[in-house]
Design a protein around this motif. Structure first.
Motif, PDB file in Angstrom:
ATOM      1  N   GLU A   2      -8.881 140.529   4.042  1.00 47.89           N
ATOM      2  CA  GLU A   2      -9.402 140.162   5.357  1.00 47.89           C
ATOM      3  C   GLU A   2      -8.979 141.189   6.399  1.00 47.89           C
ATOM      4  N   GLN A   3      -9.931 141.567   7.251  1.00 43.44           N
ATOM      5  CA  GLN A   3      -9.634 142.521   8.313  1.00 43.44           C
ATOM      6  C   GLN A   3      -8.822 141.836   9.405  1.00 43.44           C
ATOM      7  N   LYS A   4      -7.804 142.528   9.878  1.00 46.25           N
ATOM      8  CA  LYS A   4      -6.964 141.974  10.936  1.00 46.25           C
ATOM      9  C   LYS A   4      -7.756 141.868  12.229  1.00 46.25           C
ATOM     10  N   LYS A   5      -7.397 140.859  13.014  1.00 45.65           N
ATOM     11  CA  LYS A   5      -8.011 140.655  14.315  1.00 45.65           C
ATOM     12  C   LYS A   5      -7.089 141.237  15.376  1.00 45.65           C
ATOM     13  N   GLU A   6      -7.613 141.414  16.573  1.00 40.39           N
ATOM     14  CA  GLU A   6      -6.793 141.922  17.666  1.00 40.39           C
ATOM     15  C   GLU A   6      -6.456 140.798  18.637  1.00 40.39           C
ATOM     16  N   PHE A   7      -5.203 140.833  19.107  1.00 43.17           N
ATOM     17  CA  PHE A   7      -4.694 139.843  20.046  1.00 43.17           C
ATOM     18  C   PHE A   7      -3.993 140.574  21.177  1.00 43.17           C
ATOM     19  N   MET A   8      -4.135 140.043  22.401  1.00 42.81           N
ATOM     20  CA  MET A   8      -3.440 140.628  23.540  1.00 42.81           C
ATOM     21  C   MET A   8      -2.220 139.782  23.861  1.00 42.81           C
ATOM     22  N   LYS A  84      -2.547 143.973  16.113  1.00 47.12           N
ATOM     23  CA  LYS A  84      -3.391 143.510  15.020  1.00 47.12           C
ATOM     24  C   LYS A  84      -2.608 142.468  14.242  1.00 47.12           C
ATOM     25  N   ALA A  85      -3.255 141.354  13.931  1.00 46.67           N
ATOM     26  CA  ALA A  85      -2.626 140.302  13.149  1.00 46.67           C
ATOM     27  C   ALA A  85      -3.710 139.544  12.394  1.00 46.67           C
ATOM     28  N   ALA A  91       0.348 136.534  15.441  1.00 51.41           N
ATOM     29  CA  ALA A  91       0.538 137.244  16.711  1.00 51.41           C
ATOM     30  C   ALA A  91       1.628 136.561  17.541  1.00 51.41           C
ATOM     31  N   VAL A  92       1.684 135.238  17.506  1.00 53.53           N
ATOM     32  CA  VAL A  92       2.735 134.502  18.213  1.00 53.53           C
ATOM     33  C   VAL A  92       4.100 134.851  17.633  1.00 53.53           C
ATOM     34  N   GLU A  93       4.197 134.965  16.321  1.00 59.77           N
ATOM     35  CA  GLU A  93       5.475 135.331  15.689  1.00 59.77           C
ATOM     36  C   GLU A  93       5.910 136.731  16.128  1.00 59.77           C
ATOM     37  N   ILE A  94       4.962 137.642  16.263  1.00 58.31           N
ATOM     38  CA  ILE A  94       5.274 138.987  16.763  1.00 58.31           C
ATOM     39  C   ILE A  94       5.834 138.884  18.186  1.00 58.31           C
ATOM     40  N   ALA A  95       5.185 138.062  19.011  1.00 58.71           N
ATOM     41  CA  ALA A  95       5.566 137.933  20.422  1.00 58.71           C
ATOM     42  C   ALA A  95       6.945 137.315  20.609  1.00 58.71           C
ATOM     43  N   LYS A  96       7.407 136.536  19.661  1.00 58.78           N
ATOM     44  CA  LYS A  96       8.702 135.860  19.791  1.00 58.78           C
ATOM     45  C   LYS A  96       9.877 136.834  19.882  1.00 58.78           C
ATOM     46  N   ASP A  97       9.674 138.078  19.475  1.00 59.76           N
ATOM     47  CA  ASP A  97      10.745 139.086  19.553  1.00 59.76           C
ATOM     48  C   ASP A  97      10.702 139.886  20.846  1.00 59.76           C
ATOM     49  N   CYS A  98       9.802 139.550  21.765  1.00 63.80           N
ATOM     50  CA  CYS A  98       9.622 140.324  22.986  1.00 63.80           C
ATOM     51  C   CYS A  98      10.839 140.236  23.910  1.00 63.80           C
ATOM     52  N   PRO A  99      11.339 141.377  24.377  1.00 62.49           N
ATOM     53  CA  PRO A  99      12.505 141.390  25.273  1.00 62.49           C
ATOM     54  C   PRO A  99      12.297 140.647  26.594  1.00 62.49           C
TER      55      PRO A  99
END
Length: 115
Positions: A2-8, A84-85, A91-99
């Motif tokens: 599956e192709q990854k989607k883009e999230f902002m 890309k996620a 994408a939410v899991e990626i964001a959880k590490d945001c400073p």
């Protein structure tokens, strides 16, 4: 596959004009952001990222223009990142590490739809 989607990811925080971080604190913040962005880039999930300045103008539907940036609930939009996620949850899991979260800020994660 599956192709990854883009999230902002949109970064917001409440500015404090009464407190200015020290040079050491600024250096630490830059290191944290560099590690956060670098980790996403290494995983080949980073599309782009932008930090926003404090100068701006707002244009209303009647075409009137006012100087200044939009502040909602005492928070300003500080920047954004496109990742890309496989899903919104990833994408939410990626964001959880945001400073920005350690600064009391928030991250809003939204799907991107082509126009």
């Amino acid at each position: 596959m599956e192709q990854k989607k883009e999230f902002m990811l949109m970064f917001r925080y409440e500015p404090s004009f009464d407190y200015q971080p020290t040079a050491a604190e600024m250096d630490e913040m830059h290191q944290q952001w560099g590690a956060f962005i670098g980790n996403i880039a290494i995983q080949e999930k980073l599309v782009s990222t932008h930090q926003l300045g404090f100068e701006g103008k707002q244009i209303s539907a009647d075409h009137s223009v006012i100087s200044g940036i939009y502040i909602s609930e005492k928070q300003i939009l500080a920047g954004n990142m496109i990742v890309k996620a496989n899903s919104l949850d990833e994408a939410v899991e990626i964001a959880k590490d945001c400073p920005i979260l350690s600064m009391g800020g928030t991250v809003e994660v939204r799907n991107i739809q082509p126009m």
